[in-house]
Enzyme design. Structure first.
Site: not given
Ligand SMILES: [Zn+2]
Length: 165
Positions: A85, A32, A135, A89
């Site tokens: 977004e 990994y 704001e 906002e």
């Molecule tokens: Zn591993």
């Protein structure tokens, strides 16, 4: 190197992670590799009468201003993220009309992002700060308040040079 190891153990097999190729932590047992990439942030530049819409932040960088922005969610298209977004906002609906700028944001080394600033045209809604902002207001170039992010400053300077502000 240790700063890169946000995981000490392999999330796949539990073996201890070691420094891998190109500074990526890697697992010697199962192979990994822990990739670490910047997140993607999106912002929308809305300009009216040579003034730019900015928001004053509630959370991180509290009290400082930014071009309204947020993170792209998993499975979300970047323009949809920018529109979402901006609406959260500022209360305003926007149509994305182009790409304004793209920059790497490395001011916080632990939370690096690639930022995409889109140009937007307001198509509806009513200006009202929400979500992460105290704001939201339009500012002429000469009155831009203290900004949270150095790249927003770069974008604003470039807009000024281009005659947009
Ligand atoms: Zn591993």
């Amino acid at each position: 190197m240790l700063k890169l190891l946000e995981f000490n153990y392999c999330p796949r097999c539990g073996h201890k992670l070691e420094s891998g190729v190109k500074t990526r932590p890697a697992c010697g047992a199962c192979g990994y590799i822990h990739y670490r990439n910047p997140a993607v942030g999106v912002a929308v530049v809305v300009i009216a009468d040579k003034k730019i819409l900015l928001g004053r932040r509630k959370g991180s960088y509290h009290g400082r201003w930014c071009i309204p922005c947020g993170y792209v969610e998993w499975d979300e298209e970047v323009r949809e993220a920018a529109i979402r977004e901006f609406k959260e906002e500022t209360g305003l609906e926007v149509a994305i009309t182009g790409i304004c700028a793209v920059h790497s944001n490395c001011h916080d080394r632990e939370r690096q992002t690639v930022g995409i600033w889109f140009f937007g045209r307001v198509t509806g809604g009513r200006l009202k700060a929400g979500d992460d902002l105290w704001e939201a207001a339009f500012f002429p170039y000469g009155k831009v308040p203290e900004l949270a992010f150095p790249t927003d400053r770069t974008v604003i300077e470039d807009l000024k040079r281009a005659g947009c502000l």
